[in-house]
Design an enzyme around this catalytic site. Structure first.
Site, PDB file in Angstrom:
ATOM      1  N   SER A 263     -17.052  10.913   4.593  1.00 63.82           N
ATOM      2  CA  SER A 263     -18.505  10.714   4.658  1.00 63.82           C
ATOM      3  C   SER A 263     -19.012  11.869   4.825  1.00 63.82           C
ATOM      4  O   SER A 263     -18.964  12.665   5.629  1.00 63.82           O
ATOM      5  CB  SER A 263     -18.738   9.482   5.591  1.00 63.82           C
ATOM      6  N   LYS A 264     -20.251  12.019   4.367  1.00 62.17           N
ATOM      7  CA  LYS A 264     -21.181  13.367   4.613  1.00 62.17           C
ATOM      8  C   LYS A 264     -21.721  13.185   5.779  1.00 62.17           C
ATOM      9  O   LYS A 264     -21.603  14.429   6.596  1.00 62.17           O
ATOM     10  CB  LYS A 264     -22.427  13.164   3.538  1.00 62.17           C
ATOM     11  N   ARG A 265     -21.881  11.870   6.521  1.00 57.99           N
ATOM     12  CA  ARG A 265     -22.634  11.872   7.808  1.00 57.99           C
ATOM     13  C   ARG A 265     -21.594  12.431   8.870  1.00 57.99           C
ATOM     14  O   ARG A 265     -21.996  12.861  10.078  1.00 57.99           O
ATOM     15  CB  ARG A 265     -22.957  10.363   8.143  1.00 57.99           C
ATOM     16  N   HIS A 266     -20.319  12.135   8.413  1.00 57.76           N
ATOM     17  CA  HIS A 266     -19.207  12.850   9.608  1.00 57.76           C
ATOM     18  C   HIS A 266     -18.835  14.340   9.174  1.00 57.76           C
ATOM     19  O   HIS A 266     -17.713  14.615   9.581  1.00 57.76           O
ATOM     20  CB  HIS A 266     -17.888  11.841   9.541  1.00 57.76           C
ATOM     21  N   GLY A 267     -19.458  14.921   8.337  1.00 54.35           N
ATOM     22  CA  GLY A 267     -19.293  16.263   8.299  1.00 54.35           C
ATOM     23  C   GLY A 267     -18.393  16.265   7.111  1.00 54.35           C
ATOM     24  O   GLY A 267     -17.840  17.767   7.055  1.00 54.35           O
TER      25      GLY A 267
END
Ligand code: GLU
Length: 496
Positions: A263-267
Site C-alpha cells: 500500500s502506498k499509504r504504508h510507503g
C-alpha cells in the site's frame, strides 16, 4: 417513467462482437500501484494474445476522489510500459465516451430500465450503506422495496430525492464463475440491495462497471480480488438485463509480506517510485508479470520475457489465486539482468544523466564510464555514488593501500607508485592499451604479481576500495595529467 426501447436497441447495435475485448479501468488516483500495473498488464496480455482489442476506460464517478493530473499519470504509465490501447478517451472508438463522467446520462436510463424490469427500485428513505452492511436492516420489511407504482409516482412528483437500489431476491442463491477461483455460490440473503444510482444521478461504481462492460462488449473482466464479493450482485444485474456474463479473472493482491497488502499509504513503492529508484520499465513489467502468473510447458523455467514474448505465451490458466509477495531483492535481480542485456550505447544513454549527477567534469567521457558500470549495476540510482571519484579524489585512508590478496602494504605500495609514475609518464600516447601494456610490462620487470602493482595504482587513482573498472580503465578515463597528479599525491602521502 416509460423507457424508450429504441435507445437501448441502438446501444446494443453498437457493441462490437466476435473478438476478445478487454479493458483496463483505473480510477484516476494520481499514481499506479504495483497491483494496478499488474492488472493492466494481464488485461493487455489477454487481448494481445488473442489478437483482440484492448480498451482504456477512466472510472471517475467517485468525484470525491479525483486528483488533479491523475489521468496523465495513467496515460504516461501505459505508454511508457508499451501497453498500447486500441480504444480509449484519447483515441476514441466505437463505444465511447470512454470516461465514465461523460456517460452520466446513460446510467440513469439503464437504472430506470432496471426499475421497469422489477430488478431495482426507488428508495426515498435515508437508510445508509452502513446500516445495510451491518445487517441491522431487514430487507424483507423495507418499505421502499414494495412501494406501489402510485406511491412512487407521488413521491417523484413531489420532487423527493431518491436513490435507485438493486432488488436482490430475498431467498435462493447466486453462483458465479471465476477463471482462477472456480465456482463461488452465495446465499442471496447475504447480499445487500446496493445503490445503483445516487441522489446526484451519478452511478455507483458497482452499477457503472456492469453497464459499461456490457455496452463496450467486454469479454474478459480482469480486476482485483477485492471485487469477488460483489460479483454475485453483478451477475444478478447481467441476468436482469438479459446480458451475457463476461469471463471473470480476479487477481489476488500483491502483498508486502505474509499478512499485508502493498500500500502506498504504508510507503510501498508505486510504479513511478520504482522508476525513480532506478528500475527499468522492462524489468518491472517482467517481474510484475510473474507475480501471480507462471508460464507453463516448455517455458515453465523461463524467467526473462519481453513484452512480446509474454503476449505470445500468456494464458489465463496460468494465473494463480494465491497472493504474491512483492520482493525487491527479486526485482533487483531482474533489473540487473535487464541493465546488462541493454546494447552498450543504450545503456550509456540511460546511464549518462546518473553519471553526470556526480561527474561534472566534461573531460571525463560518460560513455567510457558507462561501459565500466554496465556489468556491475543493479540500479541506475547507485551510479552517482559509484563514480563520484572521477570528479574529485576522495580524502581516502592510507590503510586502503594494504591488501592481503594483492600482497600490498604501505611500503610495497610506495615502491609500486614510485615505479609506475615514470612508466606512465613515458607513454607516448594515452590509450587504454598503452596504459595496460605499460603496467603489465612494469609488473613483469619488477618481478611482482600484476595485482601487487594494480592495487596501489587503482587506490591512488580512485581513492576508493571498490570501484567499477580496474586500474587500467580508470587511469585511461582520468587522462594522463589527472592520473599522474593522483599517483604522485598518493606517493607523497605514503612518503610523509
Ligand atoms: N476503477 C476500479 C479500480 O480502479 C476498476 C475495477 C475494475 O476493473 O472493474 O479499482
Amino acid at each position: 417513467m416509460a423507457v424508450d426501447s429504441r435507445f437501448f436497441d441502438e446501444m446494443e447495435a453498437r457493441i462490437p462482437r466476435g473478438g476478445v475485448r478487454t479493458r483496463f479501468a483505473p480510477s484516476p488516483t494520481g499514481y499506479m500501484h504495483v497491483g494496478n500495473l499488474r492488472t493492466a498488464l494481464y488485461t493487455w496480455l489477454i487481448a494481445r494474445h488473442a489478437g483482440g482489442t484492448f480498451i482504456l476506460r477512466i472510472e471517475d464517478t467517485d468525484q470525491g476522489r479525483l486528483v488533479e493530473g491523475a489521468t496523465d499519470v495513467i496515460y504516461r504509465t501505459m505508454a511508457e510500459c508499451g501497453l498500447t490501447h486500441d480504444e480509449g478517451p484519447d483515441v476514441g472508438g466505437p463505444v465511447g465516451p470512454y470516461i465514465q463522467s461523460e456517460r452520466r446520462d446513460l446510467y440513469g436510463k439503464y437504472a430506470h430500465l432496471l426499475v421497469e424490469k422489477g430488478a431495482a427500485y426507488y428508495c426515498f428513505c435515508e437508510k445508509t450503506e452502513s446500516e445495510e452492511d451491518s445487517g441491522d436492516w431487514d430487507r424483507a420489511a423495507d418499505p421502499c422495496r414494495d412501494l406501489s407504482a402510485a406511491e412512487v409516482e407521488a413521491n417523484l412528483a413531489a420532487g423527493k430525492p431518491y436513490v435507485i437500489r438493486q432488488r436482490i431476491p430475498l431467498d435462493g442463491s447466486t453462483t458465479f464463475h471465476d477463471v482462477s477461483f472456480g465456482d463461488i455460490t452465495v446465499e442471496n440473503k447475504t447480499l445487500d440491495d446496493q445503490v445503483l444510482l445516487k441522489r446526484d444521478g451519478l452511478p455507483t461504481y458497482n452499477f457503472a462497471n456492469v453497464v459499461d462492460d456490457h455496452l463496450m462488449g467486454i469479454t474478459h473482466v480482469v480486476r482485483g480480488s477485492e471485487y469477488l464479493s460483489s460479483a454475485p450482485k453483478y451477475n444478478l444485474l447481467y441476468e436482469a438485463f438479459g446480458w451475457e456474463i463476461p469471463t471473470y479473472v480476479h487477481c489476488s493482491p500483491v502483498m508486502r509480506d505474509q499478512h499485508n497488502k502493498m500500500s502506498k499509504r504504508h510507503g510501498d513503492p508505486s510504479y513511478e517510485d520504482l522508476i525513480a529508484q532506478g528500475y527499468l520499465t522492462g524489468a518491472v513489467l517482467n517481474y510484475v508479470a510473474l507475480l501471480g502468473w507462471a508460464p507453463k510447458g516448455e517455458r515453465s523455467e523461463q524467467e526473462i520475457f519481453s513484452l512480446q514474448e509474454l503476449a505470445d505465451v500468456f494464458d489465463i490458466a496460468g494465473i494463480s489465486k494465491s497472493p504474491a509477495i512483492f520482493d525487491l531483492a527479486k526485482l533487483d535481480h531482474f533489473n540487473a539482468v535487464y541493465l546488462r542485456a541493454l546494447p552498450p550505447e543504450d545503456f550509456a544513454r540511460i546511464a549518462e544523466p546518473y553519471i553526470r549527477q556526480s561527474v561534472k567534469n566534461p573531460a571525463v567521457d560518460a560513455a567510457a564510464v558507462a561501459a565500466l558500470l554496465q556489468a556491475r549495476c543493479e540500479h541506475l540510482t547507485d551510479i552517482p555514488e559509484k563514480v563520484d571519484f572521477f570528479d574529485a579524489l576522495p580524502d581516502y585512508d592510507l590503510a586502503l593501500f594494504t591488501n592481503k590478496k594483492s600482497k600490498t602494504d604501505a611500503d610495497v605500495s610506495k615502491a609500486m607508485l614510485e615505479a609506475a609514475v615514470p612508466a606512465l609518464e613515458a607513454l607516448p600516447e594515452w590509450t587504454q592499451e598503452g596504459v595496460h601494456d605499460a603496467l603489465i610490462g612494469l609488473a613483469e620487470k619488477l618481478g611482482v604479481k600484476n595485482a601487487t602493482l594494480m592495487w596501489p595504482v587503482r587506490i591512488a587513482a580512485a581513492g576508493k576500495q571498490v570501484t567499477p573498472g580496474g586500474a587500467v580503465e580508470i587511469c585511461h578515463i582520468l587522462g594522463r595529467e589527472e592520473t599522474l597528479r593522483r599517483l604522485r599525491l598518493g606517493l607523497e602521502r605514503l612518503s610523509a
